[in-house]
Design a protein around this motif. Sequence first.
Motif, PDB file in Angstrom:
ATOM      1  N   LEU B  12       1.023  -1.440   0.379  1.00  0.00           N
ATOM      2  CA  LEU B  12      -0.263   0.056  -0.241  1.00  0.00           C
ATOM      3  C   LEU B  12       1.189   1.151  -0.338  1.00  0.00           C
ATOM      4  O   LEU B  12       1.441   1.522   0.736  1.00  0.00           O
ATOM      5  CB  LEU B  12      -0.610  -0.154   1.227  1.00  0.00           C
ATOM      6  CG  LEU B  12      -1.801   1.582   1.424  1.00  0.00           C
ATOM      7  CD1 LEU B  12      -2.992   1.532   0.425  1.00  0.00           C
ATOM      8  CD2 LEU B  12      -2.648   1.006   2.334  1.00  0.00           C
ATOM      9  N   ASP B  13       0.952   2.053  -0.959  1.00  0.00           N
ATOM     10  CA  ASP B  13       1.802   3.436  -0.722  1.00  0.00           C
ATOM     11  C   ASP B  13       0.724   4.413   0.091  1.00  0.00           C
ATOM     12  O   ASP B  13      -0.092   4.787  -1.208  1.00  0.00           O
ATOM     13  CB  ASP B  13       1.020   3.663  -2.329  1.00  0.00           C
ATOM     14  CG  ASP B  13       2.252   5.154  -2.692  1.00  0.00           C
ATOM     15  OD1 ASP B  13       1.856   6.119  -1.687  1.00  0.00           O
ATOM     16  OD2 ASP B  13       2.942   4.889  -3.590  1.00  0.00           O
ATOM     17  N   GLU B  14       1.235   4.856   1.329  1.00  0.00           N
ATOM     18  CA  GLU B  14       0.176   5.788   2.105  1.00  0.00           C
ATOM     19  C   GLU B  14       0.160   7.353   1.291  1.00  0.00           C
ATOM     20  O   GLU B  14      -0.993   7.741   1.524  1.00  0.00           O
ATOM     21  CB  GLU B  14       0.655   5.626   3.144  1.00  0.00           C
ATOM     22  CG  GLU B  14      -0.319   6.188   4.891  1.00  0.00           C
ATOM     23  CD  GLU B  14       0.244   5.649   5.673  1.00  0.00           C
ATOM     24  OE1 GLU B  14       1.697   5.409   5.783  1.00  0.00           O
ATOM     25  OE2 GLU B  14      -0.668   6.574   6.949  1.00  0.00           O
ATOM     26  N   GLU B  15       1.169   7.541   0.938  1.00  0.00           N
ATOM     27  CA  GLU B  15       0.799   8.819  -0.025  1.00  0.00           C
ATOM     28  C   GLU B  15      -0.008   8.659  -0.769  1.00  0.00           C
ATOM     29  O   GLU B  15      -0.736  10.384  -1.031  1.00  0.00           O
ATOM     30  CB  GLU B  15       2.402   9.468  -0.579  1.00  0.00           C
ATOM     31  CG  GLU B  15       2.788  10.391   0.087  1.00  0.00           C
ATOM     32  CD  GLU B  15       4.756   9.896  -0.727  1.00  0.00           C
ATOM     33  OE1 GLU B  15       4.449  10.783  -1.737  1.00  0.00           O
ATOM     34  OE2 GLU B  15       5.264  10.271  -0.104  1.00  0.00           O
ATOM     35  N   ARG B  16      -0.707   7.902  -1.935  1.00  0.00           N
ATOM     36  CA  ARG B  16      -1.185   7.737  -3.309  1.00  0.00           C
ATOM     37  C   ARG B  16      -2.629   7.511  -2.027  1.00  0.00           C
ATOM     38  O   ARG B  16      -3.712   7.900  -2.683  1.00  0.00           O
ATOM     39  CB  ARG B  16      -1.095   6.781  -3.421  1.00  0.00           C
ATOM     40  CG  ARG B  16       0.220   6.894  -4.536  1.00  0.00           C
ATOM     41  CD  ARG B  16       0.681   6.228  -6.118  1.00  0.00           C
ATOM     42  NE  ARG B  16       0.961   5.845  -6.533  1.00  0.00           N
ATOM     43  CZ  ARG B  16       1.777   5.663  -7.598  1.00  0.00           C
ATOM     44  NH1 ARG B  16       0.877   5.146  -8.117  1.00  0.00           N
ATOM     45  NH2 ARG B  16       2.362   5.603  -9.121  1.00  0.00           N
ATOM     46  N   LEU B  17      -2.851   7.090  -0.677  1.00  0.00           N
ATOM     47  CA  LEU B  17      -3.834   6.572  -0.463  1.00  0.00           C
ATOM     48  C   LEU B  17      -4.481   7.846   0.219  1.00  0.00           C
ATOM     49  O   LEU B  17      -5.886   8.036   0.077  1.00  0.00           O
ATOM     50  CB  LEU B  17      -3.444   5.176   1.044  1.00  0.00           C
ATOM     51  CG  LEU B  17      -4.678   5.786   1.491  1.00  0.00           C
ATOM     52  CD1 LEU B  17      -6.005   4.433   1.004  1.00  0.00           C
ATOM     53  CD2 LEU B  17      -3.736   4.986   3.269  1.00  0.00           C
TER      54      LEU B  17
END
Lengths: 344, 344
Positions: B12-17
């Motif tokens: 999971l890419d937390e920035e994109r999330l």
Amino acid sequence: VTDSRPTPYLRLDEERLAANVRRTAERASARGVALRPHAKTHKSIDVARHQLRAGAVGLSVATVGEAEAFAEHGVDDLFVAYPLWVDEARAHRLRALSERAAVAIGVDSVAAAEQATRHLSGSGVEVLVEVDSGQHRSGAAPSEAGTVARASGLTVRGVFTFPGHSYSPDGRAAAARDEAAALAAARESVESAGLEVRVVSGGSTPSLEHADTGVVTELRPGVYVFGDAQQWELDVMPPEQVALTVVATVVSHAGGRAVLDAGSKALGADRAPYATGWGRLLDHPEARIVQLSEHHAVVEMDEVPALGARVAVVPNHCCTTVNLADELVTGAAVWPVVARGRNT
Amino acid sequence: VTDSRPTPYLRLDEERLAANVRRTAERASARGVALRPHAKTHKSIDVARHQLRAGAVGLSVATVGEAEAFAEHGVDDLFVAYPLWVDEARAHRLRALSERAAVAIGVDSVAAAEQATRHLSGSGVEVLVEVDSGQHRSGAAPSEAGTVARASGLTVRGVFTFPGHSYSPDGRAAAARDEAAALAAARESVESAGLEVRVVSGGSTPSLEHADTGVVTELRPGVYVFGDAQQWELDVMPPEQVALTVVATVVSHAGGRAVLDAGSKALGADRAPYATGWGRLLDHPEARIVQLSEHHAVVEMDEVPALGARVAVVPNHCCTTVNLADELVTGAAVWPVVARGRNT
């Protein structure tokens, strides 16, 4: 189905399971081949024990994680029937495994054989060379099996294939012929390279009865323990042999159809080209699941059951269904799906 | 992708999330509608907290089990956006839930409304009437919403629909128009029956930007947090917004293609009619997964990566992918999928 367990859940008919296990074990024994059932189907130590008691020589698994789960429960002969790429982390796990079980893995290229050798030398882990018999998924060309085997510094046990193209109407006998031809050529290739071949392993549930026991020495069917809608629709196993169903509740009559609370998160979303729907209903052979989403199955059937009624759904592909559940509910007990999610 | 975590796993890419959550929250706020994101997509309390911090009024869930999982982690406003059949066991669980959260459920028939009333009277659980806006899955006819609402002895909060037919190329705007028409008719039907309508709830990720905010007061998108190959191929979210991928290893070059160790047990087997394959590769837009089995994805692509290389696979449908995993791996942490398998 009349009980109060929250739906959807996975129900296992242990009598049917036992009959499926016994029938296949007896046929393998009568034909002089070893049975190494594929445990990716059930991921259950309780089902595995049925198989081992009936004479299985060990289990096939798809991943190191499944092998670990079964070894933790005492299974001592495990074949990871998959073309593994053995990196350092996997090697570490395989070495630990090989301390408590006889372990074999698949390789399908010179590079993979060299990589496995680099990391597993001295571990006792053996290899089988995978060859492609017509599914065109993984596996070396049968004529290359000897070259791959020669690249292995680990003991080569033999060769294997998965005739996955047997999952096709009228394709079962032809796939078994392909399987025999590929495995015979692979055996010859390895022997020509000066190595012994102790095991020639094949088998899928649809091709099982057609397997050429003049060639194969071991069979690895998985689905035969449970049956599913694919086997039903391929005429491999009739509904009377289906041991695993998803119990679902009729929650809506929208559009004059039955809407069930079992969707793709309980049944799985598999749908082969030949499938007539997203699953079948065990007690309503005319019914078809015509629409499937995560928590809804929309069923067209002659007589729609009452709201709140429970029905037994036969999933299209039992292997992916089991991977969604934590438990198999039998009449007498609840069996944990010990290798659920152990897919690395 | 370069790490040593066993593949396949969910990254999971937390920035994109965070960007996806913020963008959607800001648009909803600017348009004056409440956001009640569907948590069946992520089943993660950590993702839910992102959404609630960004202003979500509560969560939508698909099952009582999901509601329980989120309530256990402190979420206090939950809508089971599903046409429930409230039997005794579910009623018991819903009563317990309603002691720690504001709880609403869906009903789509007079019988279901009466059944819910019978078992939940006095619990504080509210109901919303589900209507069909064109997906033809569940839901009453909009003109029947008032009759269903009148059958409820529980407080009626409003009406809802899921415009699932927005999952179609060029169908998004039309589905949003259908949604608005159905919800407006449903509201009128309930008000004509003498009941107040506080919430008019709709929304799917593909139809989101077309939602008629003159009609809907609340939106329930799910997939927008992660994106997936469906949203990519429907032109709803470009690959640059995809936050969730399955990291897989190239294990074989059989047939000159890349064979990955992520199959249907890691990606899910969803494949919509418009999909160009069984998933996409984030960094190889030309690549297509042309064959999928439980532990193999066969990829056709311009340049096949080396054996042992890792690639990021964008699954077709992220909701079913998450349900297969126990963890989401972010750069800094591992988030448990707290509602995985909570599908009853």
